[in-house]
Design an enzyme around this catalytic site. Structure first.
Site, PDB file in Angstrom:
ATOM      1  N   PRO A 114       0.843  -1.204   0.000  1.00  0.00           N
ATOM      2  CG  PRO A 114      -0.615  -1.520   1.779  1.00  0.00           C
ATOM      3  CD  PRO A 114       0.668  -2.011   1.193  1.00  0.00           C
ATOM      4  CE  LYS A 117       4.771   3.685   2.394  1.00  0.00           C
ATOM      5  NZ  LYS A 117       5.404   2.796   1.399  1.00  0.00           N
ATOM      6  NE  ARG A 138      10.988  -1.351  -5.338  1.00  0.00           N
ATOM      7  CZ  ARG A 138      10.223  -0.748  -4.436  1.00  0.00           C
ATOM      8  NH1 ARG A 138      10.769  -0.113  -3.416  1.00  0.00           N
ATOM      9  NH2 ARG A 138       8.909  -0.773  -4.537  1.00  0.00           N
TER      10      ARG A 138
END
Ligand SMILES: [Zn+2]
Length: 287
Positions: A2, A58, A274
């Site tokens: 998320p 978050k 990444r």
């Protein structure tokens, strides 16, 4: 994982059904997923109306009446689902298991029973998520201990503040610097690619070498891409690729597809382990 828009959208979805209600019973079945501070136990949140639901990076912060708070960190694969029986009232976080699956799922490790008979389920297939119970007066210190960087929706987030934070990294690729939570809290892989594409900055540009014009564009693109995701729905990327009929995300997941701005074929490189999608025309390489 998320990202900030998912957590902010979840906060907004959960708020109407939780604020003013009290939790009458709760259980976290994996001891490692519960952190208790200030001499409190999980039951310390019971029978106190929920006053506010806020977010930092978050993390969701649930503030209860009479000075007790709960900080929920979904980490890689946590999800929260508020249901009335089988009916989903609000849900967010990792999409597995489905929000309307039979609950508790085998990966459900927490439940919070509310005084209206509804249940907030905490499920995490990876068990990295954490729930922390603490005095409300300790929340600021707890969040500060996480060494989180700038909050993109805070007034203190300005192009100058962004530049000051990035300059510490000198030659580190800007993509990697944007993912460092000590610079900017809550920006993940997808929205880092969106912000770089939106600002026309190559992902390998040295973080400490952005000029004022680039910083202004990057700052604006970060806020715009996060705002878009919060208001229009978060990124939907089955198998890491954008849906063919979707124009969002505009960069991440579009390798091999034409750039939405200039039609150049988007390419994928790996930056700091990444996957990173960008447009070679809109985002020229640094010299
Ligand atoms: Zn382009």
């Amino acid at each position: 994982m998320p990202e900030l828009p998912e957590v902010e959208a979840l906060r907004r979805d959960l708020s109407p059904g939780l604020i003013g209600r009290a939790i009458v019973r709760s259980d976290i079945t994996k001891p490692k997923m519960l952190v208790t501070l200030d001499g409190l136990e999980l039951s310390g949140i019971h029978d106190r109306p929920i006053q506010t639901l806020s977010r930092r990076a978050k993390m969701l912060i649930v503030r209860f009446d009479r000075g007790v708070s709960l900080v929920v960190h979904l980490k890689l694969a946590g999800q929260l689902v508020h249901r009335d029986g089988d009916r989903v009232i609000a849900a967010g976080g990792h999409p597995i298991p489905r929000f309307d699956a039979p609950f508790p799922h085998r990966s459900t490790h927490g439940r919070f029973d509310l005084d209206d008979g509804t249940i907030l389920w905490f499920t995490d297939i990876r068990q990295f998520g954490r729930v922390t119970v603490l005095d409300s007066t300790s929340v600021d210190g707890f969040l500060a201990s996480k060494k989180l960087g700038l909050e993109p929706f805070d007034a203190s987030f300005t192009p100058a503040a962004l530049g000051a934070s990035l300059r510490r990294h000198r030659a580190l690729p800007i993509k990697s610097a944007l993912l460092d939570q000590a610079n900017l809290a809550g920006l993940g892989n997808i929205y880092a690619d969106e912000a770089l594409h939106g600002s026309g900055i190559h992902p390998l540009w040295p973080a400490g070498g952005l000029d004022d014009d680039q910083l202004v564009r990057l700052h604006r693109a970060i806020v715009e891409s996060l705002t878009y995701a919060i208001t229009n729905g978060v990124a939907d990327l089955p198998a890491g690729k954008v849906r063919p009929d979707s124009d969002f995300p505009r960069a991440h997941g579009r390798r091999g597809l034409p750039c939405l701005v200039c039609q150049t074929t988007m390419v994928r490189i790996t930056v700091g382990a990444r996957s990173t999608d960008y447009c070679p025309t809109c985002q020229p390489r640094p010299d």
